[in-house]
Enzyme design. Sequence first.
Site, PDB file in Angstrom:
ATOM      1  N   PRO A   9       0.797  -1.226   0.000  1.00  0.00           N
ATOM      2  CA  PRO A   9       0.000   0.000   0.000  1.00  0.00           C
ATOM      3  C   PRO A   9       0.834   1.284   0.000  1.00  0.00           C
ATOM      4  CG  PRO A   9      -0.054  -1.050   2.152  1.00  0.00           C
ATOM      5  CD  PRO A   9       0.594  -2.024   1.216  1.00  0.00           C
ATOM      6  N   ASN A  10       0.316   2.246  -0.728  1.00  0.00           N
ATOM      7  CA  ASN A  10       0.855   3.611  -0.811  1.00  0.00           C
ATOM      8  C   ASN A  10       2.150   3.724  -1.623  1.00  0.00           C
ATOM      9  OD1 ASN A  10      -1.240   4.731   0.861  1.00  0.00           O
ATOM     10  ND2 ASN A  10      -0.237   3.714   2.575  1.00  0.00           N
ATOM     11  N   ARG A  17       5.877  10.906  -2.349  1.00  0.00           N
ATOM     12  CA  ARG A  17       5.599  10.554  -0.955  1.00  0.00           C
ATOM     13  C   ARG A  17       6.886  10.594  -0.118  1.00  0.00           C
ATOM     14  NH1 ARG A  17       4.545   4.436   1.288  1.00  0.00           N
ATOM     15  NH2 ARG A  17       4.054   5.052   3.422  1.00  0.00           N
ATOM     16  N   TYR A  22      11.786   7.756   1.264  1.00  0.00           N
ATOM     17  CA  TYR A  22      11.604   6.794   0.169  1.00  0.00           C
ATOM     18  C   TYR A  22      12.330   7.159  -1.116  1.00  0.00           C
ATOM     19  CZ  TYR A  22       7.926   5.523   3.441  1.00  0.00           C
ATOM     20  OH  TYR A  22       7.245   5.160   4.581  1.00  0.00           O
ATOM     21  N   ASN A  72       7.738  -5.779  -1.120  1.00  0.00           N
ATOM     22  CA  ASN A  72       7.754  -4.672  -0.164  1.00  0.00           C
ATOM     23  C   ASN A  72       6.328  -4.588   0.379  1.00  0.00           C
ATOM     24  OD1 ASN A  72       7.704  -2.345   1.304  1.00  0.00           O
ATOM     25  ND2 ASN A  72       8.813  -1.110  -0.206  1.00  0.00           N
ATOM     26  N   ALA A  75       3.249  -0.895   4.969  1.00  0.00           N
ATOM     27  CA  ALA A  75       2.862  -0.929   6.387  1.00  0.00           C
ATOM     28  C   ALA A  75       2.331  -2.292   6.816  1.00  0.00           C
ATOM     29  CB  ALA A  75       1.817   0.153   6.657  1.00  0.00           C
ATOM     30  N   HIS A  78       4.175  -4.483   9.263  1.00  0.00           N
ATOM     31  CA  HIS A  78       4.106  -4.252  10.710  1.00  0.00           C
ATOM     32  C   HIS A  78       2.774  -4.670  11.313  1.00  0.00           C
ATOM     33  CE1 HIS A  78       7.480  -1.870   9.427  1.00  0.00           C
ATOM     34  NE2 HIS A  78       6.699  -0.990   8.814  1.00  0.00           N
ATOM     35  N   GLU A  96      12.182  -9.832   1.395  1.00  0.00           N
ATOM     36  CA  GLU A  96      11.389  -8.639   1.751  1.00  0.00           C
ATOM     37  C   GLU A  96      12.292  -7.418   1.675  1.00  0.00           C
ATOM     38  OE1 GLU A  96       9.166  -8.992   5.400  1.00  0.00           O
ATOM     39  OE2 GLU A  96       9.293  -6.828   5.805  1.00  0.00           O
ATOM     40  N   HIS A  98      12.535  -2.963   2.041  1.00  0.00           N
ATOM     41  CA  HIS A  98      11.971  -1.663   2.428  1.00  0.00           C
ATOM     42  C   HIS A  98      12.915  -0.573   1.940  1.00  0.00           C
ATOM     43  CE1 HIS A  98       8.850  -3.397   4.960  1.00  0.00           C
ATOM     44  NE2 HIS A  98       9.770  -4.291   5.304  1.00  0.00           N
ATOM     45  N   LEU A  99      12.345   0.490   1.415  1.00  0.00           N
ATOM     46  CA  LEU A  99      13.150   1.615   0.931  1.00  0.00           C
ATOM     47  C   LEU A  99      13.802   2.349   2.102  1.00  0.00           C
ATOM     48  CD1 LEU A  99      10.307   2.662  -1.426  1.00  0.00           C
ATOM     49  CD2 LEU A  99      12.603   2.238  -2.303  1.00  0.00           C
ATOM     50  N   SER A 100      13.018   2.602   3.140  1.00  0.00           N
ATOM     51  CA  SER A 100      13.528   3.332   4.305  1.00  0.00           C
ATOM     52  C   SER A 100      14.107   2.343   5.311  1.00  0.00           C
ATOM     53  CB  SER A 100      12.396   4.139   4.954  1.00  0.00           C
ATOM     54  OG  SER A 100      11.387   3.256   5.448  1.00  0.00           O
ATOM     55  N   ARG A 105      13.222   4.323  12.409  1.00  0.00           N
ATOM     56  CA  ARG A 105      12.014   5.155  12.422  1.00  0.00           C
ATOM     57  C   ARG A 105      11.199   4.887  13.690  1.00  0.00           C
ATOM     58  NH1 ARG A 105       9.273   4.858   6.649  1.00  0.00           N
ATOM     59  NH2 ARG A 105       8.120   6.607   7.577  1.00  0.00           N
ATOM     60  N   ARG A 109       7.193   0.739  13.653  1.00  0.00           N
ATOM     61  CA  ARG A 109       7.772   0.104  12.466  1.00  0.00           C
ATOM     62  C   ARG A 109       8.861  -0.900  12.823  1.00  0.00           C
ATOM     63  NH1 ARG A 109       5.623   3.471   8.307  1.00  0.00           N
ATOM     64  NH2 ARG A 109       5.053   5.391   9.334  1.00  0.00           N
TER      65      ARG A 109
HETATM   66  C1  DQA Z   1       8.139   0.891   3.687  1.00  0.00           C
HETATM   67  C2  DQA Z   1       8.281   1.087   5.195  1.00  0.00           C
HETATM   68  C3  DQA Z   1       6.940   0.954   5.900  1.00  0.00           C
HETATM   69  O1  DQA Z   1       7.098   1.181   7.291  1.00  0.00           O
HETATM   70  C4  DQA Z   1       5.958   1.983   5.355  1.00  0.00           C
HETATM   71  O2  DQA Z   1       4.699   1.816   5.963  1.00  0.00           O
HETATM   72  C5  DQA Z   1       5.861   1.938   3.882  1.00  0.00           C
HETATM   73  C6  DQA Z   1       7.085   1.821   3.101  1.00  0.00           C
HETATM   74  C7  DQA Z   1       9.471   1.165   2.975  1.00  0.00           C
HETATM   75  O3  DQA Z   1       9.618   0.743   1.822  1.00  0.00           O
HETATM   76  O4  DQA Z   1      10.353   1.814   3.538  1.00  0.00           O
HETATM   77  O5  DQA Z   1       4.784   2.082   3.308  1.00  0.00           O
HETATM   78  O6  DQA Z   1       7.773  -0.452   3.419  1.00  0.00           O
END
Ligand code: DQA
Length: 145
Positions: A9-10, A17, A22, A72, A75, A78, A96, A98-100, A105, A109
């Site tokens: 999502p997102n 964003r 990211y 990826n 959220a 978590h 798996e 994650h960009l961040s 954080r 998370r």
């Molecule tokens: C994310 C990290 C997650 O905590 C966050 O909710 C995201 C992006 C990342 O790629 O860093 O939507 O998965």
Amino acid sequence: MKITVLHGPNLNLLGTRQPEYYGTLSLADIDEKVTARCGHHGVSVACHQYNGEGPLIDAVHQSIEGDGLLINPGAYAHTSLALADALECLQIPIIEVHLSNVHARDAMRHKMLTARAVSGVITGLKANSYLLGVDALVSLMKRSA
Ligand code: DQA
């Protein structure tokens, strides 16, 4: 050999964003880089993005048709025991990404429900998380072939 890439999502909003977390690449830019990296390894790839938990879980089920999954979960990493359960059902290698750096954080998370169901997690390297994820996944796929 074929890899499935699933974005949660997102992640369709990448580029605008929270670039401090990211990066500035769009999802299409990332898919292009991932496709090129897969081409370099001689594997084919299909990339998909889902905002909903159910469609993302359905796509995890369908990834059984391929040889490896790069995900990826956004959220849902978590929060979603259901997504973790779906990943645990797969018999193919899973990485798996994650960009961040989720560990740097907010505390919410730091809880990683999906991480227990995958072979490895790469976090904090922005788009390079995906590219290193492809490299790791291909090496696992070759080992299990
Ligand atoms: C994310 C990290 C997650 O905590 C966050 O909710 C995201 C992006 C990342 O790629 O860093 O939507 O998965």
